[in-house]
Design a protein around this motif. Structure first.
Motif, PDB file in Angstrom:
ATOM      1  N   ALA A  43      36.380 -34.830  23.737  1.00 29.91           N
ATOM      2  CA  ALA A  43      35.403 -33.742  23.763  1.00 29.91           C
ATOM      3  C   ALA A  43      36.059 -32.402  23.462  1.00 29.91           C
ATOM      4  CB  ALA A  43      34.704 -33.706  25.120  1.00 29.91           C
ATOM      5  N   ALA A  44      37.241 -32.177  24.009  1.00 30.95           N
ATOM      6  CA  ALA A  44      37.957 -30.929  23.735  1.00 30.95           C
ATOM      7  C   ALA A  44      38.376 -30.850  22.274  1.00 30.95           C
ATOM      8  CB  ALA A  44      39.177 -30.810  24.639  1.00 30.95           C
ATOM      9  N   ALA A  45      38.812 -31.965  21.712  1.00 27.39           N
ATOM     10  CA  ALA A  45      39.239 -31.977  20.314  1.00 27.39           C
ATOM     11  C   ALA A  45      38.060 -31.743  19.374  1.00 27.39           C
ATOM     12  CB  ALA A  45      39.926 -33.297  19.982  1.00 27.39           C
ATOM     13  N   GLN A  46      36.891 -32.212  19.737  1.00 28.22           N
ATOM     14  CA  GLN A  46      35.711 -31.985  18.906  1.00 28.22           C
ATOM     15  C   GLN A  46      35.221 -30.545  19.007  1.00 28.22           C
ATOM     16  OE1 GLN A  46      34.182 -34.146  16.757  1.00 28.22           O
ATOM     17  NE2 GLN A  46      35.959 -35.428  17.196  1.00 28.22           N
TER      18      GLN A  46
ATOM     19  N   PRO B 264      46.792 -36.248  18.256  1.00 29.27           N
ATOM     20  CA  PRO B 264      47.522 -37.185  19.118  1.00 29.27           C
ATOM     21  C   PRO B 264      48.116 -36.520  20.360  1.00 29.27           C
ATOM     22  CG  PRO B 264      48.089 -37.596  16.835  1.00 29.27           C
ATOM     23  CD  PRO B 264      47.263 -36.352  16.861  1.00 29.27           C
ATOM     24  N   LEU B 265      48.576 -35.294  20.232  1.00 26.80           N
ATOM     25  CA  LEU B 265      49.092 -34.564  21.389  1.00 26.80           C
ATOM     26  C   LEU B 265      47.981 -34.260  22.383  1.00 26.80           C
ATOM     27  CD1 LEU B 265      51.446 -33.093  22.784  1.00 26.80           C
ATOM     28  CD2 LEU B 265      50.776 -31.056  21.496  1.00 26.80           C
ATOM     29  N   VAL B 266      46.810 -33.920  21.892  1.00 30.26           N
ATOM     30  CA  VAL B 266      45.671 -33.625  22.765  1.00 30.26           C
ATOM     31  C   VAL B 266      45.262 -34.881  23.523  1.00 30.26           C
ATOM     32  CG1 VAL B 266      43.249 -32.912  22.795  1.00 30.26           C
ATOM     33  CG2 VAL B 266      44.866 -31.738  21.312  1.00 30.26           C
TER      34      VAL B 266
ATOM     35  N   CYS C 125      47.083 -37.604  24.184  1.00 28.74           N
ATOM     36  CA  CYS C 125      48.135 -37.984  25.144  1.00 28.74           C
ATOM     37  C   CYS C 125      48.132 -37.061  26.366  1.00 28.74           C
ATOM     38  CB  CYS C 125      49.498 -37.954  24.471  1.00 28.74           C
ATOM     39  SG  CYS C 125      49.723 -39.261  23.264  1.00 28.74           S
ATOM     40  N   THR C 126      47.912 -35.784  26.150  1.00 31.42           N
ATOM     41  CA  THR C 126      47.875 -34.837  27.262  1.00 31.42           C
ATOM     42  C   THR C 126      46.677 -35.104  28.171  1.00 31.42           C
ATOM     43  OG1 THR C 126      48.964 -33.172  25.906  1.00 31.42           O
ATOM     44  CG2 THR C 126      47.812 -32.387  27.868  1.00 31.42           C
ATOM     45  N   GLY C 127      45.538 -35.410  27.582  1.00 28.06           N
ATOM     46  CA  GLY C 127      44.352 -35.711  28.384  1.00 28.06           C
ATOM     47  C   GLY C 127      44.537 -36.946  29.244  1.00 28.06           C
ATOM     48  N   ILE C 128      45.090 -37.996  28.662  1.00 28.53           N
ATOM     49  CA  ILE C 128      45.310 -39.239  29.399  1.00 28.53           C
ATOM     50  C   ILE C 128      46.372 -39.042  30.480  1.00 28.53           C
ATOM     51  CG2 ILE C 128      46.153 -41.602  29.200  1.00 28.53           C
ATOM     52  CD1 ILE C 128      44.862 -41.644  26.395  1.00 28.53           C
ATOM     53  N   ALA C 129      47.481 -38.408  30.122  1.00 24.03           N
ATOM     54  CA  ALA C 129      48.556 -38.197  31.100  1.00 24.03           C
ATOM     55  C   ALA C 129      48.090 -37.297  32.239  1.00 24.03           C
ATOM     56  CB  ALA C 129      49.780 -37.594  30.413  1.00 24.03           C
ATOM     57  N   GLY C 130      47.310 -36.271  31.930  1.00 30.61           N
ATOM     58  CA  GLY C 130      46.787 -35.393  32.972  1.00 30.61           C
ATOM     59  C   GLY C 130      45.851 -36.125  33.915  1.00 30.61           C
ATOM     60  N   ALA C 131      45.024 -37.003  33.365  1.00 32.94           N
ATOM     61  CA  ALA C 131      44.101 -37.763  34.208  1.00 32.94           C
ATOM     62  C   ALA C 131      44.853 -38.744  35.098  1.00 32.94           C
ATOM     63  CB  ALA C 131      43.092 -38.503  33.345  1.00 32.94           C
ATOM     64  N   LEU C 132      45.843 -39.414  34.557  1.00 36.57           N
ATOM     65  CA  LEU C 132      46.620 -40.347  35.376  1.00 36.57           C
ATOM     66  C   LEU C 132      47.390 -39.621  36.473  1.00 36.57           C
ATOM     67  CD1 LEU C 132      47.920 -42.822  32.659  1.00 36.57           C
ATOM     68  CD2 LEU C 132      46.237 -43.281  34.449  1.00 36.57           C
ATOM     69  N   PHE C 133      47.941 -38.469  36.137  1.00 31.85           N
ATOM     70  CA  PHE C 133      48.656 -37.684  37.142  1.00 31.85           C
ATOM     71  C   PHE C 133      47.698 -37.156  38.209  1.00 31.85           C
ATOM     72  CE2 PHE C 133      50.570 -33.655  38.625  1.00 31.85           C
ATOM     73  CZ  PHE C 133      51.683 -34.201  39.249  1.00 31.85           C
ATOM     74  N   GLY C 134      46.525 -36.696  37.773  1.00 34.29           N
ATOM     75  CA  GLY C 134      45.533 -36.220  38.729  1.00 34.29           C
ATOM     76  C   GLY C 134      45.052 -37.315  39.657  1.00 34.29           C
TER      77      GLY C 134
ATOM     78  N   LEU D 133      44.766 -29.869  29.603  1.00 38.42           N
ATOM     79  CA  LEU D 133      44.277 -29.614  28.245  1.00 38.42           C
ATOM     80  C   LEU D 133      44.120 -28.120  27.976  1.00 38.42           C
ATOM     81  CD1 LEU D 133      41.618 -32.438  27.886  1.00 38.42           C
ATOM     82  CD2 LEU D 133      43.717 -32.189  26.554  1.00 38.42           C
ATOM     83  N   SER D 134      43.773 -27.368  29.000  1.00 35.32           N
ATOM     84  CA  SER D 134      43.612 -25.928  28.801  1.00 35.32           C
ATOM     85  C   SER D 134      44.944 -25.247  28.494  1.00 35.32           C
ATOM     86  CB  SER D 134      42.961 -25.284  30.018  1.00 35.32           C
ATOM     87  OG  SER D 134      43.867 -25.238  31.100  1.00 35.32           O
ATOM     88  N   LEU D 135      46.041 -25.863  28.915  1.00 37.16           N
ATOM     89  CA  LEU D 135      47.349 -25.284  28.610  1.00 37.16           C
ATOM     90  C   LEU D 135      47.714 -25.397  27.135  1.00 37.16           C
ATOM     91  CD1 LEU D 135      49.350 -26.560  31.697  1.00 37.16           C
ATOM     92  CD2 LEU D 135      48.483 -24.252  31.274  1.00 37.16           C
ATOM     93  N   LEU D 136      47.019 -26.260  26.405  1.00 35.95           N
ATOM     94  CA  LEU D 136      47.296 -26.423  24.981  1.00 35.95           C
ATOM     95  C   LEU D 136      46.554 -25.426  24.104  1.00 35.95           C
ATOM     96  CD1 LEU D 136      47.110 -30.316  24.606  1.00 35.95           C
ATOM     97  CD2 LEU D 136      49.156 -28.903  24.736  1.00 35.95           C
ATOM     98  N   LEU D 137      45.583 -24.728  24.656  1.00 37.34           N
ATOM     99  CA  LEU D 137      44.754 -23.821  23.862  1.00 37.34           C
ATOM    100  C   LEU D 137      45.562 -22.646  23.325  1.00 37.34           C
ATOM    101  CD1 LEU D 137      41.466 -23.640  25.913  1.00 37.34           C
ATOM    102  CD2 LEU D 137      41.810 -24.697  23.695  1.00 37.34           C
TER     103      LEU D 137
END
Length: 89
Positions: A18-21, A31-33, A35-44, A72-76
């Motif tokens: 959703a963020a990428a769209q 791909p970075l977006v 991976c960051t979304g998945i890793a952030g969710a798993l960490f959360g 994800l907001s850190l990538l903006l």
């Protein structure tokens, strides 16, 4: 526990998609977006489950969503060109 981690990963992937769209012009490579979304969710999910204990699947998914969105907001990048003012202005 495995299903909770899988659900968190899917939630992170959906949030990253959703963020990428929506913010494609302000984010780096997809791909970075993702991976960051998945890793952030798993960490959360890990942090929330560690803090609250087992049996709180919905709260763990909420924690996964919050941390995923925060990471994800850190990538903006800034939307436009930054204007710098001088110290005397």
């Amino acid at each position: 526990m495995i299903l909770e981690a899988l659900g968190s990963a899917v939630l992170g992937l959906i949030l990253a998609w959703a963020a990428a769209q929506r913010l494609a012009h302000r984010l780096p490579a997809r791909p970075l977006v993702y991976c960051t979304g998945i890793a952030g969710a798993l960490f959360g999910d890990f942090v929330t489950r560690t803090a609250l204990g087992p049996g709180t699947a919905l709260l763990s998914l909420l924690g996964a969503a919050v941390i995923s969105v925060a990471s994800l907001s850190l990538l903006l990048r800034p939307a436009g060109r930054l204007r710098r003012r001088s110290a005397t202005a």
